[in-house]
Design a protein around this motif. Structure first.
Motif, PDB file in Angstrom:
ATOM      1  N   SER A 326      16.678   9.015  22.137  1.00 16.40           N
ATOM      2  CA  SER A 326      15.461   9.099  21.331  1.00 16.40           C
ATOM      3  C   SER A 326      15.821   8.889  19.864  1.00 16.40           C
ATOM      4  N   ASP A 327      14.831   8.500  19.078  1.00 17.08           N
ATOM      5  CA  ASP A 327      15.034   8.254  17.650  1.00 17.08           C
ATOM      6  C   ASP A 327      14.035   9.053  16.830  1.00 17.08           C
ATOM      7  N   GLY A 328      14.480   9.423  15.636  1.00 24.04           N
ATOM      8  CA  GLY A 328      13.585   9.917  14.610  1.00 24.04           C
ATOM      9  C   GLY A 328      13.436   8.807  13.582  1.00 24.04           C
ATOM     10  N   LEU A 329      12.237   8.534  13.156  1.00 24.88           N
ATOM     11  CA  LEU A 329      12.008   7.389  12.282  1.00 24.88           C
ATOM     12  C   LEU A 329      11.096   7.761  11.114  1.00 24.88           C
ATOM     13  N   PHE A 330      11.594   7.462   9.912  1.00 27.99           N
ATOM     14  CA  PHE A 330      10.775   7.608   8.700  1.00 27.99           C
ATOM     15  C   PHE A 330      10.580   6.224   8.103  1.00 27.99           C
ATOM     16  N   THR A 331       9.337   5.832   7.858  1.00 31.34           N
ATOM     17  CA  THR A 331       9.048   4.560   7.196  1.00 31.34           C
ATOM     18  C   THR A 331       7.958   4.772   6.153  1.00 31.34           C
ATOM     19  N   ASN A 332       8.073   4.048   5.069  1.00 29.35           N
ATOM     20  CA  ASN A 332       7.047   4.082   4.024  1.00 29.35           C
ATOM     21  C   ASN A 332       6.983   2.695   3.387  1.00 29.35           C
ATOM     22  N   TYR A 333       5.763   2.246   3.104  1.00 28.20           N
ATOM     23  CA  TYR A 333       5.564   0.930   2.521  1.00 28.20           C
ATOM     24  C   TYR A 333       4.649   1.054   1.314  1.00 28.20           C
ATOM     25  N   TYR A 334       4.999   0.328   0.268  1.00 28.20           N
ATOM     26  CA  TYR A 334       4.097   0.245  -0.880  1.00 28.20           C
ATOM     27  C   TYR A 334       4.322  -1.097  -1.578  1.00 28.20           C
ATOM     28  N   ALA A 335       3.306  -1.508  -2.316  1.00 26.91           N
ATOM     29  CA  ALA A 335       3.372  -2.803  -2.996  1.00 26.91           C
ATOM     30  C   ALA A 335       2.765  -2.685  -4.386  1.00 26.91           C
ATOM     31  N   THR A 336       3.382  -3.368  -5.369  1.00 29.41           N
ATOM     32  CA  THR A 336       2.888  -3.399  -6.746  1.00 29.41           C
ATOM     33  C   THR A 336       2.806  -4.852  -7.204  1.00 29.41           C
ATOM     34  N   ALA A 337       2.049  -5.054  -8.268  1.00 27.48           N
ATOM     35  CA  ALA A 337       1.908  -6.407  -8.813  1.00 27.48           C
ATOM     36  C   ALA A 337       1.902  -6.351 -10.337  1.00 27.48           C
ATOM     37  N   THR A 338       2.465  -7.379 -10.938  1.00 28.46           N
ATOM     38  CA  THR A 338       2.420  -7.552 -12.389  1.00 28.46           C
ATOM     39  C   THR A 338       1.907  -8.957 -12.680  1.00 28.46           C
TER      40      THR A 338
END
Length: 391
Positions: A326-338
């Motif tokens: 079994s696995d433990g999984l942490f994921t997070n996504y974010y996006a920025t723009a200039t």
């Protein structure tokens, strides 16, 4: 005898008028032929063809069952009382179908149809009394041996009595005794074979993967069975566990768009400003390219646990091993723009948002993997417990 022969001849002669019933009659499926004829006669009680067919099919069906009952009696085997009971019940069901229709008058022969009803009550009572006595005695003898497998057989023997009586002697007590004697006591235990030192919380979580008692086909599993009572052991062995380093991935791309920067006058070949019919200067747009710079970021952290379930007998002999992971999984996504927001495509605008999050600790990741391992373990147990814990 002559009357029976005449009835048979007449019954066969009218089969052509009873096609559905005829088909079953000729196949020897007399009860199906009876069912069809009864339905027809409910609607039309004067249907001579179906009356004659019903008369003959009933005679043959009851005759076959009574002949079989007589043969079983002559065998003299006590385990045949169940069969005798079933045959009497079949006769009773057959007669109950026909009784509401009687009398049936055969107009073309100017007589009432003959249905020789059998008094089945005595036969049914005798059969169920003798069958119950047989299964009770057989189960009692098996329980006297003290053998686990004989106790299981005794339990199923005693179950047969329930079809005849809701209460019979001390059958319930004997079934409880058989269930207790025939049930394996299974100790669930865990072991860390990963060569990694686990925190107290991880050890506690691992030791409590089995919450409460578990019951199955001839086994009872718990984590606190006294050693002297253990028949089987199910061990969860943790062979490998690891929380991997944090990982941050980024992707940069540019969205571009052409926009009007400003307007300029239009000049003719002589350098004069071109005007429209109203005298207003004619102007033309000047375009430029604007850009927006998008940064996508992924945070990821993974922990994994690998082990196996070991099915063992009380001596520690391994009967079956089942690998689990079994696995433990942490994921997070974010996006920025200039840059210029107007340059962004709708797809890019939809991506914007989110924020960086702190990574969970290694222990938190392993605890998550341990909880996932519980589900994986339960799936494996559903597949194998009854096979290996009921031996």
């Amino acid at each position: 005898m002559l009357r029976n022969v005449i009835s048979v001849v007449l019954a066969i002669s009218v089969l052509a008028g009873c096609k559905a019933a005829e088909k079953q009659f000729r196949k020897g499926d007399y009860d199906e032929a009876i069912d069809i004829a009864v339905k027809k006669l409910v609607r039309n009680p004067d249907d001579n063809d179906h009356i004659l067919l019903l008369e003959e099919a009933f005679r043959r069906a009851n005759g076959e069952d009574l002949t079989m009952i007589d043969a079983l009696h002559k065998e003299g085997r006590p385990d045949r009382w169940d069969d005798i009971y079933d045959l009497y019940q079949e006769i009773a069901r057959r007669q109950n179908k026909i009784s509401p229709l009687l009398p049936l008058y055969v107009g073309q022969e100017e007589r009432d149809a003959e249905f020789n009803m059998v008094n089945v009550v005595s036969g049914i009572n005798t059969a169920k009394q003798n069958a119950s006595a047989y299964w009770y005695a057989l189960a009692s003898d098996k329980l006297e041996t003290g053998d686990k497998y004989k106790a299981r057989e005794a339990y199923y023997n005693l179950q047969k009595i329930n079809r005849y009586y809701t209460t019979y002697k001390d059958t319930k007590d004997l079934m409880d005794k058989a269930a207790s004697l025939g049930t394996n006591q299974v100790l669930f235990t865990t072991r860390n074979n990963s060569n990694k030192v686990l925190t107290y919380e991880l050890i506690n979580t691992m030791d409590n993967l089995l919450i409460g008692d578990s019951y199955g086909n001839w086994y009872h599993m718990a984590a606190d069975i006294p050693e002297e009572e253990v028949d089987m052991v199910l061990m969860l062995s943790i062979e490998y566990l690891e929380s991997f380093p944090e990982k941050i991935s980024t992707k940069n791309y540019t969205d571009s768009k052409e926009i009007v920067d400003h307007w300029e006058n239009v000049y003719d070949d002589k350098g004069n400003i071109v005007t429209d019919s109203l005298g207003n200067p004619v102007r033309t747009p000047v375009y430029k390219i604007i850009n927006a710079y998008v940064t996508e970021t992924w945070q990821e952290k993974v922990a994994t646990i690998q082990g196996e379930l070991r099915y063992m007998d009380a001596s520690g002999r391994v009967l079956k091993t089942v690998p689990i992971k079994s696995d433990g999984l942490f994921t997070n996504y974010y996006a920025t723009a200039t840059g210029y927001y107007e340059a962004l495509s709708q797809e890019s605008k939809n991506k914007l948002g989110g924020k960086p999050l702190p990574f969970p600790s290694d222990e938190a990741m392993l605890l998550q993997a341990m909880q996932t391992l519980k589900c994986t373990m339960e799936d494996a147990m559903d597949d194998y417990n009854d096979t290996y814990l009921s031996l």
